[in-house]
Design an enzyme around this catalytic site. Structure first.
Site: not given
Length: 487
Positions: A80-81, A238
């Site tokens: 992520m991110h 995830d």
């Protein structure tokens, strides 16, 4: 032969692809790795071209292992991110900046000056955080203005891979809610972006996690052996995808998951978006249409690996666990603060650092190892207590490498005072992406029906009260502020 769906998880260390039949049985799997780039201290990047090459290799290898099974869908998951910036031609402008990158402290301050921390929390469920995507975009504005001027599209890692596979740029709420600018109504927050002078049009359309994001391009099909036009389902970030693979949903409250990988993550679903007022734990959208709370300690298994690599390189992890058994609960007074990479929950402090405290000549290596295991558990308990104030949680499915140790599992159960269940099999985020893909193409009518095919046999560890842990946790709770004063 029977149909299968494929799940693809674009992790930080590599990509994993798994083929699963419609009864939930894994048929084949494969992995490929790629490098992590650290151009400066505190910076972490990857080359999206490496993701694509590894993913296509993994899909090609998996296709050859299907032995006549026919792939009917592909679901996506990933780290992520991260920020993948694209120009008007869809080309990557610069290396992707990852979830654990810490360069954006000044950008975080700028965001909270423009919007206000409390308003951010109420709008998005979270304050501005160095690892999130939005601070990376603000950093790009000021640090690399020429690159920012070329910017036409901003994608998350798995969504960039989906774009390469299908030509369609979309995202879904579980991953997008970790950007820092998706509001709790599951839409991009134009007020936040306007305050930062960022065009909302830079961000992709938001679809449901089980939606078909696009279909496999013919040139990708020819390189992988998969059928052209194969539905590619949006999937999930995830953590959310891994939770789906464990059957953890917003319709079954009081049950979450505990992952002990490089980081440690407590994942607890909730049926309505109630953020922690101080933003000490994350509130994200879940892939099932609900929400979830996330408490993160950045160095869990990573702390144990650091210890092994630094002080016990000739020992196996099993040796370290046996050694920890020779100490006592409370590690004979030794405390370990696992802030080796800064810390997320509850401090959101990229500059905090780790420590051993209370060492004496009488202490042994066994005490140090046990203190590491307990310190990670104490760190997770600080997050667990905040989560429990918002929504009760009594049972956690324990996953990741650390959960395979009976020693660590017992320590975690007793310190967290929660029932832990270790699944008999754990396939991770790629498996969850496959489950989402099944629902996306109608192989199961909804996620609740899909959960019926998941394995149910689990090893259960009941918590036991231990006064030594309670006393140690009280002392541990004082460490952060004490060490912050001497930085």
């Amino acid at each position: 032969m029977a149909d299968v769906v494929i799940g693809l998880d674009l992790g930080t260390g590599g990509v994993r692809a798994i083929a699963v039949d419609l009864q939930g049985k894994p048929i084949a799997q494969t992995t490929r790795s790629y490098p992590l780039l650290t151009p400066q201290p505190g910076w972490t990047e990857q080359n999206p071209a490496d993701w694509v090459a590894a993913s296509l290799e993994a899909l090609s290898d998996l296709t050859q292992k299907l032995n006549g099974h026919s792939a009917t869908a592909l679901g996506l998951s990933g780290q992520m991110h991260g920020m993948v910036p694209l120009d008007a031609d869809g080309k990557v402008i610069r290396a992707a900046i990852l979830w654990n990158d810490q360069r954006t402290g000044t950008a975080v301050d700028a965001i909270e000056t423009a919007i206000g921390r409390q308003e951010l929390i109420q709008r998005t469920g979270n304050p501005a955080i160095t690892g999130f995507q939005l601070p990376k975009v603000v950093w790009l504005q000021t640090a690399e203005p020429q690159a920012y001027d070329r910017l036409q599209q901003i994608l998350l890692p798995k969504d960039y891979l989906g774009y390469v596979l299908t030509g369609e740029a979309v995202t879904e709420p579980s991953d997008a809610s970790g950007t820092g600018c998706l509001n709790l109504a599951r839409q991009w927050d134009a007020d936040i972006l306007n305050a930062l002078e960022i065009d909302v049009g830079l961000f992709p359309a938001v679809v449901e996690s089980t939606a078909i994001a696009g279909r496999l391009k013919s040139e990708i099909a020819s390189r992988t052996g998969l059928p052209a036009g194969l539905p590619v389902v949006a999937g999930g970030g995830d953590n959310a995808a891994a939770a789906i693979g464990l059957g953890i949903s917003s319709s079954h409250l009081n049950r979450g998951s505990l992952s002990i990988g490089t980081s440690g993550v407590i994942f607890v679903p909730c049926d309505r978006p109630v953020p922690d007022p101080e933003g000490r734990v994350h509130l994200f959208c879940h892939a099932d249409g609900g929400y979830h709370l996330l408490g993160v300690t950045l160095a869990a298994g990573g702390a144990l690996r650091w210890y092994k690599d630094t002080f016990a390189s000739k020992l196996a992890f099993t040796d370290l666990m046996e050694m920890a058994e020779r100490s006592l609960p409370g590690a004979r007074g030794v405390l370990f603060l696992p802030h080796l990479a800064g810390e997320r929950s509850p401090y959101l402090d990229p500059d905090t650092r780790g420590a051993w405290v209370n060492l004496s000549l009488a202490h042994t290596q066994a005490d140090l190892v046990r203190a590491v295991l307990e310190g990670v558990a104490f760190s997770l308990r600080t997050a667990m207590e905040i989560v429990s104030e918002i929504t009760p949680v009594h049972q956690l499915l324990a996953t990741g490498g650390g959960a395979r140790s009976n020693t660590w599992l017992r320590i975690l159960a007793d310190i967290l005072q929660a029932e832990l269940m270790a699944p008999s099999s754990e396939e991770g985020a790629a498996y969850g992406a496959a489950i989402l893909a099944m629902v996306g193409v109608g192989a199961h009518p909804d996620l609740e029906a899909a959960f019926e095919i998941l394995p149910q046999d689990n090893k259960v560890v009941q918590p036991q009260a231990n006064p030594a842990y309670e006393a140690a946790f009280k002392r541990y709770s004082l460490l952060y502020e004490a060490l912050k004063a001497v930085r």
